[in-house]
Design a protein around this motif. Sequence first.
Motif, short mmCIF file in Angstrom:
data_model
loop_
_atom_site.label_atom_id
_atom_site.label_comp_id
_atom_site.label_asym_id
_atom_site.label_seq_id
_atom_site.Cartn_x
_atom_site.Cartn_y
_atom_site.Cartn_z
N GLN A 19 -3.62 -4.90 9.48
CA GLN A 19 -2.55 -3.69 9.63
C GLN A 19 -3.13 -2.37 9.00
N ARG A 20 -3.44 -2.59 7.76
CA ARG A 20 -4.31 -1.38 7.20
C ARG A 20 -4.95 -0.69 7.99
N HIS A 21 -6.09 -1.35 8.57
CA HIS A 21 -7.21 -0.78 9.74
C HIS A 21 -6.44 -0.01 10.73
N ALA A 22 -5.25 -0.37 11.28
CA ALA A 22 -4.95 -0.01 12.33
C ALA A 22 -4.12 1.47 11.72
N LEU A 23 -3.52 1.28 10.56
CA LEU A 23 -2.93 2.54 9.87
C LEU A 23 -3.74 3.30 9.02
N THR A 24 -5.17 3.15 9.21
CA THR A 24 -6.17 3.92 8.17
C THR A 24 -5.76 5.28 8.01
N ALA A 25 -5.55 6.10 9.06
CA ALA A 25 -5.43 7.69 9.18
C ALA A 25 -4.04 7.91 8.27
N LEU A 26 -3.20 7.19 8.30
CA LEU A 26 -2.08 7.21 7.51
C LEU A 26 -2.12 6.99 6.18
N LEU A 27 -2.76 6.02 5.97
CA LEU A 27 -3.11 5.67 4.31
C LEU A 27 -4.13 6.52 3.72
N THR A 28 -5.11 7.05 4.43
CA THR A 28 -6.03 7.93 3.97
C THR A 28 -5.12 9.32 3.56
N ALA A 29 -4.24 9.51 4.50
CA ALA A 29 -3.40 10.96 4.13
C ALA A 29 -2.58 10.67 2.93
N GLY A 30 -2.22 9.49 2.32
CA GLY A 30 -1.33 9.41 1.51
C GLY A 30 0.10 8.88 1.80
N ALA A 31 0.27 8.26 2.91
CA ALA A 31 1.74 8.11 3.23
C ALA A 31 2.07 6.77 2.53
N PRO A 32 3.44 6.88 1.93
CA PRO A 32 3.90 5.94 1.16
C PRO A 32 3.86 4.47 1.90
N VAL A 33 3.62 3.47 1.07
CA VAL A 33 3.70 2.10 1.72
C VAL A 33 4.77 1.45 1.15
N TYR A 34 5.37 0.63 1.91
CA TYR A 34 6.34 -0.54 1.73
C TYR A 34 5.99 -1.56 2.22
N GLU A 35 6.01 -2.72 1.46
CA GLU A 35 5.48 -4.08 1.83
C GLU A 35 6.51 -5.21 1.69
#
Length: 237
Positions: A19-35
């Motif tokens: 999942q993190r690989h598919a959302l790499t761009a958003l995570l790199t941009a600092g998007a808040p993460v809820y798990e």
Amino acid sequence: MADLVYLRHSTDKQTDARQRHALTALLTAGAPVYEDPATSSRQLSLDRAGFTTLLHEAAVGDTIRIADAARLFRSVADILALRPVLIRRGLHLRVESGLLSGIDLASDDPGTKMMVSVLAAILEFQRDMIGENTREGVAAAKAAGKTLGRPAALDHDKATTIVEEYRQGAAIKALARRHQVAPKTIRRVLDAAGARNLPDQLDAPPTNTGERHRVPAGPGHDPRSARTARRSPADHW
């Protein structure tokens, strides 16, 4: 308007790496993460702690991003319960991969509503087929005489020996050390053989003789306190 990333996996043995690989761009941009780690897909999204926190903190116009639809919902009931909540809160929902990618699943137009319902039904059908195939595989294995589950820690001969040793006075913990198994394994063997059952004369309920044994009242004794102590916690409600 911000992007909010939601991650979920079903068991402790799974990870959210894909999942993190598919959302790499958003995570790199600092998007808040809820798990919601180790959370079953059978639990509706609106009942999950991580996702409900996301909903409380999201602002109108924010977009929830998930790697694939199954991370958030896997049944028609789930998506049909979720969509009105997202619409009322003015939120968007987008999937990064799969059949639903590129579509705002929280859109209120009739076309999106129909398409989401159909695709959610397909996801539910796929899950039901997996369960049916698993049940058929288990039934076929049993019919073929295969033993399912983990192998027994003790064979029949050892189990018999343990029962005999217990009846001769050996303690459960001593038997566990001697046979190199857990005490609960010893207890299962004994219970299966009925070795821990009390003799009939000890297992019988006490005979009511009709006599009452009263504790003499000493100095400062308050009989009301004894009555209060005998009450169960449920009596207070």
